[in-house]
Write an enzyme that holds these catalytic residues in place. Structure first.
Site, PDB file in Angstrom:
ATOM      1  N   GLY A  13       0.817  -1.213   0.000  1.00 54.08           N
ATOM      2  CA  GLY A  13       0.000   0.000   0.000  1.00 54.08           C
ATOM      3  C   GLY A  13       0.845   1.255   0.000  1.00 54.08           C
ATOM      4  O   GLY A  13       0.551   2.229   0.703  1.00 54.08           O
ATOM      5  N   ALA A  14       1.902   1.274  -0.795  1.00 54.89           N
ATOM      6  CA  ALA A  14       2.903   2.345  -0.720  1.00 54.89           C
ATOM      7  C   ALA A  14       2.748   3.421  -1.780  1.00 54.89           C
ATOM      8  O   ALA A  14       3.645   4.242  -1.953  1.00 54.89           O
ATOM      9  CB  ALA A  14       4.301   1.737  -0.809  1.00 54.89           C
ATOM     10  N   GLY A  17      -0.526   8.039   0.866  1.00 52.98           N
ATOM     11  CA  GLY A  17      -0.725   8.106   2.300  1.00 52.98           C
ATOM     12  C   GLY A  17       0.438   7.631   3.142  1.00 52.98           C
ATOM     13  O   GLY A  17       1.613   7.846   2.822  1.00 52.98           O
ATOM     14  N   GLY A  19       1.656   4.690   3.680  1.00 52.55           N
ATOM     15  CA  GLY A  19       2.561   3.742   3.036  1.00 52.55           C
ATOM     16  C   GLY A  19       3.615   4.426   2.194  1.00 52.55           C
ATOM     17  O   GLY A  19       4.794   4.049   2.217  1.00 52.55           O
ATOM     18  N   TYR A 168     -14.366  -3.323   9.313  1.00 50.39           N
ATOM     19  CA  TYR A 168     -13.067  -2.650   9.450  1.00 50.39           C
ATOM     20  C   TYR A 168     -12.524  -2.835  10.863  1.00 50.39           C
ATOM     21  O   TYR A 168     -11.358  -3.206  11.052  1.00 50.39           O
ATOM     22  CB  TYR A 168     -13.184  -1.170   9.107  1.00 50.39           C
ATOM     23  CG  TYR A 168     -11.852  -0.462   9.151  1.00 50.39           C
ATOM     24  CD1 TYR A 168     -10.882  -0.718   8.185  1.00 50.39           C
ATOM     25  CD2 TYR A 168     -11.537   0.419  10.182  1.00 50.39           C
ATOM     26  CE1 TYR A 168      -9.638  -0.098   8.231  1.00 50.39           C
ATOM     27  CE2 TYR A 168     -10.301   1.039  10.241  1.00 50.39           C
ATOM     28  CZ  TYR A 168      -9.354   0.771   9.264  1.00 50.39           C
ATOM     29  OH  TYR A 168      -8.117   1.374   9.331  1.00 50.39           O
TER      30      TYR A 168
END
Length: 289
Positions: A13-14, A17, A19, A168
């Site tokens: 997830g880089a 944000g 990440g 979540y």
């Protein structure tokens, strides 16, 4: 700033944000960073940005959607073929989904697949490369949202009861329980050179809630001006991935660089063992059993 010249680090997830900030800062410390992302165009653009910020070219891309176990297996196989070891794995990627229950390509509830099963499978498939490191770390992004969790392992796919925020919260609690159970199993197997910790990044101003849509997406957008920056939100992940003072710490849940208690009656060793076994069944891997 620690010197990470000899480190190979994978961050999921880089491309945005927390990440992206995490990957960038670790690369600036000299690490060879591999970013795992779903979107190739975004991944290539992020790769160039991180290379420019770090001042070196040791930034690589792996493509996979964590919700798709076939893609996770392919990306892990590619990593295992290309790199001699893995010094730090940052399981950063995570999403909140919409009002209607959705399924992953493998038929699992999408939030569970993305936030828990994908990272569990990736960690299992890369475990031999973590063992090949002289001192490896696994950092799992969780959240204080675990406090709204109402887990039911007999309905882990949320077929009987679905709510976006509940799923979540459940998956963030699972991230913490996975971290603690992984730490327990590492100790039981006498593996002292791999540590694992979970992180609450804070309430961070990212595009994270946009995937939820509806009222939750609107609420997130309204709250964004009151949230902390992504740079602030990434600080604890970076700390756990690199700081010498936490090199031997394992099984913790960290907020603002400090270990904090997990206040959940569901978070018991027995439930953690059950979650691990279910995760093995749902991903088809056997891992530190």
């Amino acid at each position: 700033m620690p010197d990470l010249q000899q480190h190979i680090i994978l961050v999921t997830g880089a491309t945005s944000g927390i990440g992206q900030v995490t990957a960038t800062e670790l690369a600036r410390m000299g690490a060879h960073v591999v970013i795992l992302a779903r979107n190739e165009a975004k991944a290539r653009a992020t790769q160039q940005q991180i290379r420019a910020a770090a001042g070196h070219d040791r930034v690589d891309v792996l493509l996979a959607d964590l919700a798709d176990q076939g893609q996770v297996r392919r990306a892990a196989a590619e990593f295992n073929a290309r790199y001699p070891r893995l010094d730090v794995l940052v399981n950063n990627a995570g999403l909140i989904f919409g009002a209607q229950r959705q399924l992953s390509p493998d038929g699992h509830e999408l939030g569970l697949a993305t936030n828990h099963l994908g990272p569990f499978l990736l960690t299992a498939l890369l475990f031999d490369k973590l063992r090949a490191s002289p001192a490896a770390r696994v950092v799992n992004l969780a959240s204080m949202a675990y406090r709204v969790a109402k887990p039911d392992l007999t309905d882990i796919e949320s077929e009987k009861s679905y709510g976006a925020m509940r799923v979540y919260g459940n998956t963030k609690l699972y991230n913490i329980m996975f971290t603690q159970e992984l730490a327990r199993r590492l100790r039981a197997h006498g593996i002292a050179h791999i540590t694992t910790n979970a992180v609450h990044p804070g309430v961070v101003a990212t595009s994270f809630g946009d995937s939820a849509g509806g009222w939750l997406g609107k609420l997130t957008a309204l709250a964004r001006p009151f949230m902390i920056s992504v740079e602030k939100g990434a600080e604890t992940s970076i700390f756990l991935a690199s700081a010498p003072e936490v090199a031997a710490v394992s099984g913790g849940f960290f907020d603002k660089k400090k270990a904090v208690p997990v206040k959940s009656g569901f978070n018991t060793p027995e439930h953690a063992r059950q979650l691990w076994q279910l995760s093995e069944q749902l991903t088809g891997v056997s891992f530190l059993s």
